[in-house]
Design an enzyme around this catalytic site. Structure first.
Site, short mmCIF file in Angstrom:
data_model
loop_
_atom_site.label_atom_id
_atom_site.label_comp_id
_atom_site.label_asym_id
_atom_site.label_seq_id
_atom_site.Cartn_x
_atom_site.Cartn_y
_atom_site.Cartn_z
N LYS A 178 3.23 4.41 -1.08
CA LYS A 178 3.20 5.35 -2.21
C LYS A 178 4.37 6.32 -2.04
O LYS A 178 4.26 7.31 -1.31
CB LYS A 178 1.88 6.12 -2.24
CG LYS A 178 0.63 5.22 -2.11
CD LYS A 178 -0.34 5.84 -1.14
CE LYS A 178 -1.43 4.93 -0.66
NZ LYS A 178 -1.88 3.83 -1.41
N HIS A 180 -8.49 11.48 0.96
CA HIS A 180 -7.64 10.29 1.08
C HIS A 180 -6.43 10.54 1.98
O HIS A 180 -5.51 9.72 2.03
CB HIS A 180 -7.18 9.88 -0.34
CG HIS A 180 -6.69 8.49 -0.47
ND1 HIS A 180 -5.46 8.19 -1.01
CD2 HIS A 180 -7.24 7.30 -0.13
CE1 HIS A 180 -5.28 6.88 -1.02
NE2 HIS A 180 -6.35 6.31 -0.50
N HIS A 207 0.82 -1.21 0.00
CA HIS A 207 0.00 0.00 0.00
C HIS A 207 0.86 1.26 0.00
O HIS A 207 0.34 2.37 0.04
CB HIS A 207 -0.92 -0.02 1.23
CG HIS A 207 -2.12 0.85 1.12
ND1 HIS A 207 -2.24 2.04 1.81
CD2 HIS A 207 -3.26 0.72 0.41
CE1 HIS A 207 -3.41 2.59 1.53
NE2 HIS A 207 -4.05 1.81 0.69
N ASP A 253 17.03 10.05 -8.07
CA ASP A 253 18.49 10.25 -8.00
C ASP A 253 19.02 10.06 -6.59
O ASP A 253 20.09 10.60 -6.25
CB ASP A 253 18.87 11.64 -8.52
CG ASP A 253 18.51 11.84 -9.98
OD1 ASP A 253 18.35 10.84 -10.70
OD2 ASP A 253 18.37 13.01 -10.39
#
Length: 490
Positions: free
Chosen positions: A203, A416, A201, A208
């Site tokens: 994110k 969210h 789940h 770099d």
């Protein structure tokens, strides 16, 4: 009687008078002696400096190999770290002009892609950056489609792209990932269902090994224009970015065919930075302490603080207020059969309010997919607000409005967010607040402690208060018809 002795004076040869040196030779000798002392001093300093440099380089390269005792703090990070809050504000959700505002998620993502030079690592739940899943021509999908187009340009220009994504449990669109594979990206699916009975789940992006994004937004076009999201972009912060890469490397390892979670993770996955020894950084020009936490515990190598422990530490150390914005709040093991109660966070909030008089505010999302059982638990928390006990807990529901066309977009129009802010700390995560997300599902959080106004903490507080005081926030006893049919908790 002693014999009579004749004494004679012992004659010592007389020393010849020393010949005096000319003044110019004396001065030359003194100058040479002084020069020798300076040369010796410089030599000593050079040896000491070289030793210090080699020690620093050694610690930089091998510092994770348990060289620090339990009471020793790792060296501070000297990167000029810059943190920027980024948000996705759904179309049609408007705040007054004077309200707190932040750069958009899509703007931040496109900026990171444009600046990528050598590598991009993405940990993700699923991919639907185009609106092919809805079989429509939704105009608001354009931002997601542009992100996908820019992602496809990276590998051809020499940027190494790696994507770790949760293996779907059922049919799921794969067109985005296929397009990225064809462009030269590497993709691995992590079977968290097999490994921990959960999902990946998480994110986050790491660019770099210097910049990163972490927040609530999925790789979904709706996360840019139809869902309210919040995250943070850290620029020029290689110390933290490299540590986040270690979490990615664990996912990458588990994405190999036939892989399993090691009983003991190899040392390259270990970290020095955690709740006990956070990283000392300069954040937006101000000293701060920061570290990254991870879930579930089996995915935490040595030194990594589990996500739940980090969250509870923020709650337990709050003395004035705790502001929470999260989509789901359920003190249960949400996906457990048989049902299991899970009060870890709930107990911490009640204890903070009752024992320490901390002001607790929860802003919970309400939409068409909310679990109706959530209402009873929220009412139970809110019932603690009492003039006799002086407990101050308030709960509100945040409802994203939708017109008829927006209401037809599946899995959209919801807040969210997944963060918490106190008078001392910032917690920005990727998990909903129910038991399974901390014990079975993979997630990551960034924790920052920073004093003073104007820092990341105060910026996040301003976002919360903007939302809390907005017309989109409703009391638990609000009339259902006052917010439309989108909310299942009224």
């Amino acid at each position: 009687m002693k014999p009579k002795l004749m004494y004679q004076e012992l004659k010592v040869p007389a020393e010849e008078p020393a010949s005096e040196l000319p003044m110019n030779e004396i001065e030359a000798w003194k100058a040479a002696e002084k020069k020798a002392r300076w040369v010796l001093l410089v030599l000593i300093l050079a040896v000491v400096g070289f030793g210090a440099l080699m020690t620093q380089l050694f610690l930089w390269e091998y510092g994770d190999l348990h060289l620090f005792g339990p009471n020793q703090r790792p060296a501070p990070c000297y990167d000029p770290c810059e943190a920027v809050l980024v948000e996705s504000i759904p179309e049609g959700l408007d705040f007054p002009n004077a309200s707190t505002s932040n750069p958009s998620t899509s703007q931040a993502w496109l900026g990171l892609l444009a600046g990528a030079h050598s590598s991009l690592d993405i940990a993700s739940f699923y991919w639907t950056l185009t609106n092919n899943d809805t079989h429509t021509q939704e105009a608001s999908a354009q931002q997601g489609e542009e992100v996908l187009r820019q992602l496809q340009t990276l590998a051809p220009r020499g940027v190494k792209v790696r994507i770790a994504v949760s293996k779907p449990n059922g049919p799921q669109p794969q067109a985005d990932l296929q397009a990225l594979l064809q462009s030269g990206a590497q993709v691995r699916m992590v079977d968290m269902q097999k490994l921990t009975h959960g999902v990946l789940h998480t994110k986050f992006w790491v660019v770099d090994q210097t910049h990163f994004y972490l927040g609530s937004a999925n790789m979904d076009w709706r996360s840019l224009t139809q869902v309210k999201e919040l995250g943070v972009v850290m620029y020029n912060c290689s110390c933290l970015a490299r540590d986040l890469t270690k979490i990615f490397e664990a996912y990458w390892f588990l994405g190999q065919a036939g892989s399993s979670i090691p009983s003991t993770w190899p040392r390259p996955y270990d970290t020095r930075y955690n709740q006990e020894t956070p990283m000392e950084i300069c954040l937006n020009g101000t000293p701060a302490l920061a570290y990254l936490a991870s879930a579930p515990p089996p995915l935490c190598p040595s030194g990594r603080t589990p996500d739940l422990k980090a969250l509870l530490n923020v709650v337990d150390n709050a003395r004035s207020f705790i502001y929470i914005a999260v989509m789901n709040y359920l003190p249960i093991m949400e996906f457990s059969h048989p049902r299991r109660f899970w009060p870890a966070i709930d107990d911490g909030l009640r204890r903070a309010a009752y024992e320490r008089g901390v002001k607790v505010r929860l802003l919970i999302s309400c939409w068409g997919h909310s679990d109706p059982s959530m209402r009873a638990f929220l009412l139970s928390l809110a019932a603690l607000r009492d003039n006799h006990t002086h407990s101050d807990i308030q709960v509100k529901l945040f409802v994203v409005p939708a017109d008829d066309a927006q209401a037809r977009i599946p899995y959209a129009r919801v807040n969210h967010n997944k963060y918490m802010v106190t008078e001392r700390a910032t917690y920005i995560g990727t998990s909903n607040w129910s038991g399974s997300y901390f014990t079975e599902t993979a997630g990551t959080s960034l924790l920052v402690t920073q004093n003073g106004r104007g820092g990341l903490r105060s910026q996040l507080e301003a976002v919360f208060l903007r939302d809390w005081d907005s017309p989109y926030s409703h009391d638990l006893d609000a009339a259902a018809d006052s917010v439309g049919n989108a909310c299942r908790l009224l």
